[in-house]
Motif scaffolding. Structure first.
Motif, PDB file in Angstrom:
ATOM      1  N   ASP A  20       0.828  -1.193   0.000  1.00 12.04           N
ATOM      2  CA  ASP A  20       0.000   0.000   0.000  1.00 12.04           C
ATOM      3  C   ASP A  20       0.868   1.251   0.000  1.00 12.04           C
ATOM      4  OD1 ASP A  20      -2.176  -1.760   0.241  1.00 12.04           O
ATOM      5  OD2 ASP A  20      -2.008  -1.746   2.434  1.00 12.04           O
ATOM      6  N   SER A  28      -3.285   4.479   3.182  1.00 16.41           N
ATOM      7  CA  SER A  28      -4.219   3.504   2.608  1.00 16.41           C
ATOM      8  C   SER A  28      -3.894   2.110   3.122  1.00 16.41           C
ATOM      9  CB  SER A  28      -4.142   3.528   1.075  1.00 16.41           C
ATOM     10  OG  SER A  28      -4.490   4.798   0.564  1.00 16.41           O
ATOM     11  N   LEU A  57      -8.993   3.497   0.692  1.00 17.60           N
ATOM     12  CA  LEU A  57      -8.090   4.286  -0.136  1.00 17.60           C
ATOM     13  C   LEU A  57      -8.077   5.711   0.403  1.00 17.60           C
ATOM     14  CD1 LEU A  57      -6.311   4.248  -2.702  1.00 17.60           C
ATOM     15  CD2 LEU A  57      -8.360   4.812  -4.018  1.00 17.60           C
ATOM     16  N   ASP A  58      -6.959   6.089   1.011  1.00 22.92           N
ATOM     17  CA  ASP A  58      -6.829   7.414   1.632  1.00 22.92           C
ATOM     18  C   ASP A  58      -6.023   8.334   0.710  1.00 22.92           C
ATOM     19  OD1 ASP A  58      -6.760   9.091   4.360  1.00 22.92           O
ATOM     20  OD2 ASP A  58      -4.790   9.211   3.399  1.00 22.92           O
ATOM     21  N   ALA A  68      -3.721   1.270  -2.909  1.00 22.53           N
ATOM     22  CA  ALA A  68      -3.752   0.101  -2.033  1.00 22.53           C
ATOM     23  C   ALA A  68      -3.716  -1.118  -2.937  1.00 22.53           C
ATOM     24  CB  ALA A  68      -5.008   0.106  -1.169  1.00 22.53           C
ATOM     25  N   HIS A 201     -11.634   7.630  -3.847  1.00 25.85           N
ATOM     26  CA  HIS A 201     -11.079   7.411  -2.508  1.00 25.85           C
ATOM     27  C   HIS A 201     -12.162   6.823  -1.614  1.00 25.85           C
ATOM     28  CE1 HIS A 201     -13.218  10.891  -0.723  1.00 25.85           C
ATOM     29  NE2 HIS A 201     -13.061  11.420  -1.930  1.00 25.85           N
TER      30      HIS A 201
END
Length: 259
Positions: A20, A28, A57-58, A68, A201
């Motif tokens: 990630d 993430s 998913l950041d 990720a 995201h």
């Protein structure tokens, strides 16, 4: 039509590793879990198993970027899918029943191939590894439809559809970094959910039911060319039944092989 070669399943879940954006300071996170499908395997007489790829998913930590992924590494010998025998990859997948889908839920996923060995894969799926040296990868995208139907999708990708990519950006043919894909030397494959520079995201999820290599059909034209060459050789040397098989016999053999 020739049957495809199954790559997964079985999934060998203990061999997959999270790769990630935490390896680059992001936040993430991804997982790959076993999920029993409501489909009976006609050969084994048991339920087939899919792989649930899910996580978050950041994009806030890295300023709009993020990814990720779950990676499977081959080694020391690569996965060999030479283009003489295989024309590409097929991926079958379903919506994840445990993911709450909204209009903002990520639906685009990336399938990634690497043709150079990678030494610093994380040793444990939950532990971020050291920063990885950027490599040229080959990628295609498959997407979940914006539909409430829980039906299986299947996408087929030919080798020439895989896009050379470096650090998330496409590398066009002619660029000094561009190298053609060699499917005969696959050292790593990955399933990824990426932000695409801020376009998606949040929580994501997809169930991959199978990944297969697409076999090429028998080249009937090859037999025709061989027949023509054989007839030429027979005519040139005047060979008869006592020495070698005649063209008619070769033709019968061709028919048997093709059938």
């Amino acid at each position: 039509m020739p049957s495809n070669q199954t790559i997964f399943p079985p999934w060998h879940f203990d061999h997959w590793r999270a790769v990630d954006d935490r390896v680059r300071g992001g936040s993430s996170i991804s997982h790959l879990d076993k999920v029993d499908l409501k489909v009976q395997n006609p050969v084994k007489g048991e339920e087939e198993t899919g792989a649930r790829f899910w996580g978050n998913l950041d994009i806030s930590t890295l300023g709009g970027a993020g990814f990720a992924s779950q990676s499977y590494r081959y080694g020391p010998s690569p996965l060999r899918l030479p283009s003489l025998s295989y024309s590409g990859i097929s991926i079958s997948y379903l919506p994840d029943p445990k993911t709450h889908y909204t209009e903002k839920t990520p639906r685009d996923y990336t399938f990634v191939l690497k043709t150079t060995p990678t030494a610093n894969i994380p040793k444990h799926p939950k532990t971020p590894g050291p920063p990885r040296e950027a490599q040229l990868t080959y990628e295609v995208t498959f997407s979940l439809p914006h539909s409430s139907e829980e039906r299986e999708e299947k996408r087929e990708f030919r080798w020439n559809e895989f896009q050379a990519t470096y650090r998330g950006r496409k590398i066009p043919e002619g660029d000094e970094r561009w190298v053609p894909l060699d499917p005969g030397l696959i050292y790593e494959l990955s399933i990824m959910c990426r932000s695409d520079f801020g376009k998606q995201h949040g929580d994501f999820g997809v169930v991959v039911t199978s990944i297969e290599a697409i076999r090429k059909e028998t080249d009937v034209g090859l037999w025709s060319r061989l027949k023509g060459l054989w007839n030429w050789v027979v005519g040139l040397f005047g060979w008869s039944r006592g020495g070698v098989r005649l063209a008619d016999e070769v033709n019968d053999e061709e028919k048997r092989l093709i059938a």
